[in-house]
Design a protein around this motif. Structure first.
Motif, PDB file in Angstrom:
ATOM      1  N   GLU A 178       0.831  -1.212   0.000  1.00 47.62           N
ATOM      2  CA  GLU A 178       0.000   0.000   0.000  1.00 47.62           C
ATOM      3  C   GLU A 178       0.862   1.256   0.000  1.00 47.62           C
ATOM      4  OE1 GLU A 178      -2.637  -0.554   3.340  1.00 47.62           O
ATOM      5  OE2 GLU A 178      -3.978  -1.849   2.179  1.00 47.62           O
ATOM      6  N   ARG A 179       1.926   1.262   0.804  1.00 49.04           N
ATOM      7  CA  ARG A 179       2.810   2.436   0.848  1.00 49.04           C
ATOM      8  C   ARG A 179       3.499   2.644  -0.494  1.00 49.04           C
ATOM      9  NH1 ARG A 179       3.656   0.541   6.083  1.00 49.04           N
ATOM     10  NH2 ARG A 179       5.447  -0.700   5.443  1.00 49.04           N
ATOM     11  N   TRP A 180       4.024   1.556  -1.075  1.00 47.36           N
ATOM     12  CA  TRP A 180       4.744   1.676  -2.339  1.00 47.36           C
ATOM     13  C   TRP A 180       3.800   2.124  -3.458  1.00 47.36           C
ATOM     14  CZ3 TRP A 180       4.884  -0.694  -7.192  1.00 47.36           C
ATOM     15  CH2 TRP A 180       6.012  -0.394  -7.954  1.00 47.36           C
ATOM     16  N   LEU A 181       2.623   1.521  -3.514  1.00 49.09           N
ATOM     17  CA  LEU A 181       1.669   1.909  -4.555  1.00 49.09           C
ATOM     18  C   LEU A 181       1.205   3.354  -4.375  1.00 49.09           C
ATOM     19  CD1 LEU A 181      -0.464  -1.315  -5.021  1.00 49.09           C
ATOM     20  CD2 LEU A 181       0.903  -0.162  -6.772  1.00 49.09           C
ATOM     21  N   ALA A 182       0.979   3.770  -3.151  1.00 50.37           N
ATOM     22  CA  ALA A 182       0.571   5.161  -2.908  1.00 50.37           C
ATOM     23  C   ALA A 182       1.631   6.120  -3.436  1.00 50.37           C
ATOM     24  CB  ALA A 182       0.324   5.390  -1.423  1.00 50.37           C
ATOM     25  N   GLU A 183       2.891   5.771  -3.224  1.00 52.29           N
ATOM     26  CA  GLU A 183       3.987   6.609  -3.729  1.00 52.29           C
ATOM     27  C   GLU A 183       3.997   6.634  -5.259  1.00 52.29           C
ATOM     28  OE1 GLU A 183       8.722   6.051  -3.783  1.00 52.29           O
ATOM     29  OE2 GLU A 183       7.835   6.060  -1.774  1.00 52.29           O
ATOM     30  N   GLN A 184       3.790   5.488  -5.886  1.00 49.52           N
ATOM     31  CA  GLN A 184       3.824   5.404  -7.347  1.00 49.52           C
ATOM     32  C   GLN A 184       2.614   6.102  -7.974  1.00 49.52           C
ATOM     33  OE1 GLN A 184       6.804   4.295  -8.454  1.00 49.52           O
ATOM     34  NE2 GLN A 184       7.078   4.048  -6.243  1.00 49.52           N
ATOM     35  N   LEU A 185       1.512   6.139  -7.254  1.00 51.98           N
ATOM     36  CA  LEU A 185       0.279   6.745  -7.774  1.00 51.98           C
ATOM     37  C   LEU A 185       0.165   8.243  -7.495  1.00 51.98           C
ATOM     38  CD1 LEU A 185      -2.227   3.889  -6.856  1.00 51.98           C
ATOM     39  CD2 LEU A 185      -1.651   4.649  -9.170  1.00 51.98           C
ATOM     40  N   GLN A 186       1.121   8.801  -6.754  1.00 46.66           N
ATOM     41  CA  GLN A 186       1.047  10.228  -6.419  1.00 46.66           C
ATOM     42  C   GLN A 186       0.891  11.106  -7.649  1.00 46.66           C
ATOM     43  OE1 GLN A 186       4.504  11.213  -4.133  1.00 46.66           O
ATOM     44  NE2 GLN A 186       3.518  10.704  -2.193  1.00 46.66           N
ATOM     45  N   LEU A 187       1.643  10.821  -8.676  1.00 46.55           N
ATOM     46  CA  LEU A 187       1.621  11.618  -9.901  1.00 46.55           C
ATOM     47  C   LEU A 187       0.236  11.641 -10.557  1.00 46.55           C
ATOM     48  CD1 LEU A 187       3.751  13.225 -11.465  1.00 46.55           C
ATOM     49  CD2 LEU A 187       4.265  11.166 -12.748  1.00 46.55           C
ATOM     50  N   PHE A 188      -0.587  10.663 -10.198  1.00 44.22           N
ATOM     51  CA  PHE A 188      -1.919  10.517 -10.792  1.00 44.22           C
ATOM     52  C   PHE A 188      -3.023  10.811  -9.778  1.00 44.22           C
ATOM     53  CE2 PHE A 188       1.152   7.521 -12.559  1.00 44.22           C
ATOM     54  CZ  PHE A 188       1.260   8.054 -13.830  1.00 44.22           C
ATOM     55  N   GLY A 189      -2.679  11.535  -8.734  1.00 45.50           N
ATOM     56  CA  GLY A 189      -3.654  11.869  -7.703  1.00 45.50           C
ATOM     57  C   GLY A 189      -4.194  10.654  -6.979  1.00 45.50           C
ATOM     58  N   GLY A 190      -3.410   9.568  -6.955  1.00 49.40           N
ATOM     59  CA  GLY A 190      -3.845   8.341  -6.299  1.00 49.40           C
ATOM     60  C   GLY A 190      -4.847   7.533  -7.089  1.00 49.40           C
ATOM     61  N   ASN A 191      -5.089   7.911  -8.327  1.00 49.49           N
ATOM     62  CA  ASN A 191      -6.134   7.292  -9.142  1.00 49.49           C
ATOM     63  C   ASN A 191      -5.557   6.203 -10.052  1.00 49.49           C
ATOM     64  OD1 ASN A 191      -7.938   6.797 -11.349  1.00 49.49           O
ATOM     65  ND2 ASN A 191      -9.021   8.682 -10.844  1.00 49.49           N
ATOM     66  N   PRO A 192      -5.845   4.920  -9.760  1.00 47.99           N
ATOM     67  CA  PRO A 192      -5.319   3.836 -10.594  1.00 47.99           C
ATOM     68  C   PRO A 192      -5.784   3.893 -12.052  1.00 47.99           C
ATOM     69  CG  PRO A 192      -6.187   2.964  -8.546  1.00 47.99           C
ATOM     70  CD  PRO A 192      -6.579   4.410  -8.613  1.00 47.99           C
ATOM     71  N   GLU A 193      -7.000   4.381 -12.297  1.00 41.54           N
ATOM     72  CA  GLU A 193      -7.480   4.463 -13.681  1.00 41.54           C
ATOM     73  C   GLU A 193      -6.613   5.431 -14.484  1.00 41.54           C
ATOM     74  OE1 GLU A 193     -11.433   5.359 -16.401  1.00 41.54           O
ATOM     75  OE2 GLU A 193     -11.491   5.841 -14.267  1.00 41.54           O
ATOM     76  N   ARG A 194      -6.324   6.609 -13.914  1.00 45.18           N
ATOM     77  CA  ARG A 194      -5.451   7.573 -14.609  1.00 45.18           C
ATOM     78  C   ARG A 194      -4.064   6.976 -14.827  1.00 45.18           C
ATOM     79  NH1 ARG A 194      -5.906  13.059 -14.924  1.00 45.18           N
ATOM     80  NH2 ARG A 194      -3.820  13.330 -14.054  1.00 45.18           N
ATOM     81  N   ALA A 195      -3.565   6.252 -13.829  1.00 47.39           N
ATOM     82  CA  ALA A 195      -2.251   5.629 -13.945  1.00 47.39           C
ATOM     83  C   ALA A 195      -2.251   4.553 -15.039  1.00 47.39           C
ATOM     84  CB  ALA A 195      -1.836   5.035 -12.602  1.00 47.39           C
ATOM     85  N   ALA A 196      -3.306   3.752 -15.096  1.00 52.95           N
ATOM     86  CA  ALA A 196      -3.408   2.708 -16.119  1.00 52.95           C
ATOM     87  C   ALA A 196      -3.511   3.319 -17.509  1.00 52.95           C
ATOM     88  CB  ALA A 196      -4.602   1.800 -15.839  1.00 52.95           C
ATOM     89  N   LEU A 197      -4.309   4.370 -17.643  1.00 48.82           N
ATOM     90  CA  LEU A 197      -4.413   5.057 -18.938  1.00 48.82           C
ATOM     91  C   LEU A 197      -3.065   5.634 -19.348  1.00 48.82           C
ATOM     92  CD1 LEU A 197      -7.846   6.854 -18.498  1.00 48.82           C
ATOM     93  CD2 LEU A 197      -7.323   4.990 -20.092  1.00 48.82           C
ATOM     94  N   PHE A 198      -2.353   6.185 -18.386  1.00 52.52           N
ATOM     95  CA  PHE A 198      -1.022   6.717 -18.663  1.00 52.52           C
ATOM     96  C   PHE A 198      -0.099   5.603 -19.160  1.00 52.52           C
ATOM     97  CE2 PHE A 198       3.349   7.412 -17.404  1.00 52.52           C
ATOM     98  CZ  PHE A 198       3.616   8.639 -18.007  1.00 52.52           C
ATOM     99  N   ALA A 199      -0.094   4.462 -18.471  1.00 53.78           N
ATOM    100  CA  ALA A 199       0.758   3.338 -18.865  1.00 53.78           C
ATOM    101  C   ALA A 199       0.454   2.905 -20.297  1.00 53.78           C
ATOM    102  CB  ALA A 199       0.564   2.163 -17.900  1.00 53.78           C
ATOM    103  N   MET A 200      -0.828   2.824 -20.622  1.00 53.45           N
ATOM    104  CA  MET A 200      -1.223   2.406 -21.963  1.00 53.45           C
ATOM    105  C   MET A 200      -0.813   3.445 -23.003  1.00 53.45           C
ATOM    106  SD  MET A 200      -2.654  -0.580 -21.726  1.00 53.45           S
ATOM    107  CE  MET A 200      -3.796  -0.848 -23.087  1.00 53.45           C
ATOM    108  N   ARG A 201      -1.098   4.699 -22.712  1.00 58.29           N
ATOM    109  CA  ARG A 201      -0.810   5.745 -23.696  1.00 58.29           C
ATOM    110  C   ARG A 201       0.691   5.937 -23.887  1.00 58.29           C
ATOM    111  NH1 ARG A 201      -4.623   9.884 -22.433  1.00 58.29           N
ATOM    112  NH2 ARG A 201      -6.104   8.492 -23.398  1.00 58.29           N
ATOM    113  N   LEU A 202       1.471   5.923 -22.789  1.00 61.91           N
ATOM    114  CA  LEU A 202       2.923   6.068 -22.925  1.00 61.91           C
ATOM    115  C   LEU A 202       3.500   4.912 -23.739  1.00 61.91           C
ATOM    116  CD1 LEU A 202       5.495   7.666 -22.276  1.00 61.91           C
ATOM    117  CD2 LEU A 202       5.753   6.189 -20.254  1.00 61.91           C
ATOM    118  N   THR A 203       3.005   3.714 -23.496  1.00 67.08           N
ATOM    119  CA  THR A 203       3.490   2.564 -24.264  1.00 67.08           C
ATOM    120  C   THR A 203       3.097   2.703 -25.732  1.00 67.08           C
ATOM    121  OG1 THR A 203       3.398   1.192 -22.280  1.00 67.08           O
ATOM    122  CG2 THR A 203       3.466   0.043 -24.405  1.00 67.08           C
TER     123      THR A 203
END
Length: 177
Positions: free
Chosen positions: A124-149
Motif C-alpha cells: 500500500e505504501r509503495w503503490l501510494a507513492e507510485q500513484l502520487q503523480l496521478f492523484g492516487g487514481n489507478p485508472e489515470r495511472a493505467a491510462l497513462f501506462a497504456m498511452r505512454l506505451t
C-alpha cells in the motif's frame, strides 16, 4: 517492511522505458481493445491482455496500475487480475509464494487468494507513492501506462517529450494507422 528496488519505480520507468519492438503488434491489439473497444467485454479483454504484456515485459509498476484499474471493472470476487498482481508483487519483493518451496509456484496457486503471502502494508505504501503523480487514481495511472506505451511503439503521434499531463490529455493524441 519490504523495500522495493528503485529500478522498479515509476521514476525509473519514465526515464528508462523502451519496450522491445517485438511486443508492438500484441500491445496494439490490447490498446485497441482497452482504450478504443466499443463494448465492455472488449475493453476488459484489452485490459487483461495489457496486464499480461506489462508483466511479461517486466514493467511491474505499469502492470500493477492496469491490474488495480482492471479489478474495478470486474464483479467483486472475480480474481481475473489477481495472478498478475501477485506475480508483480513477487518480482518487486512485496510477496512470496505461500508454499514452502518459494522458487516454484504451482500454476494452481497463481491467482488464488492464498497462493502468496503479501506484505500488504508495504504494498500500500509503495503503490501510494507510485500513484502520487496521478492523484492516487489507478485508472489515470493505467491510462497513462497504456498511452505512454502506445507512444513508445509509435501507435500515437507524439509531441516532443510530452509531460505526464500531456500524455493523459486525450485531446492531444491521434492514433497512427
Amino acid at each position: 517492511m519490504a523495500t522495493v528496488d528503485p529500478g522498479y519505480s515509476l521514476a525509473a520507468v519514465l526515464r528508462d522505458y523502451h519496450p522491445h519492438p517485438g511486443w508492438r503488434n500484441w500491445f496494439a491489439e490490447a490498446y485497441a481493445g482497452a482504450i478504443e473497444g466499443a463494448d465492455p467485454a472488449a475493453r476488459l479483454a484489452g485490459w487483461k491482455t495489457a496486464a499480461v504484456i506489462f508483466g511479461d515485459m517486466h514493467v511491474p509498476v505499469f502492470c500493477l496500475f492496469v491490474c488495480l484499474h482492471g479489478q474495478g471493472l470486474v464483479p467483486s470476487g472475480d480474481r481475473g487480475f489477481l495472478g498478475h498482481y501477485d506475480l508483480c508483487l513477487w518480482e518487486l519483493g512485496l510477496a512470496t509464494p505461500a508454499r514452502p518451496d518459494g522458487d516454484v509456484v504451482p500454476s494452481g496457486d497463481i491467482g488464488h487468494p492464498d497462493g502468496f503471502r503479501r506484505d500488504v502494508a508495504a504494498t500500500e505504501r509503495w503503490l501510494a507513492e507510485q500513484l502520487q503523480l496521478f492523484g492516487g487514481n489507478p485508472e489515470r495511472a493505467a491510462l497513462f501506462a497504456m498511452r505512454l506505451t502506445a507512444i513508445r511503439f509509435d501507435l500515437l503521434r507524439v509531441r516532443a517529450d510530452p509531460s505526464v499531463a500531456q500524455v493523459l490529455d486525450e485531446s492531444l493524441w491521434e492514433r497512427q494507422r
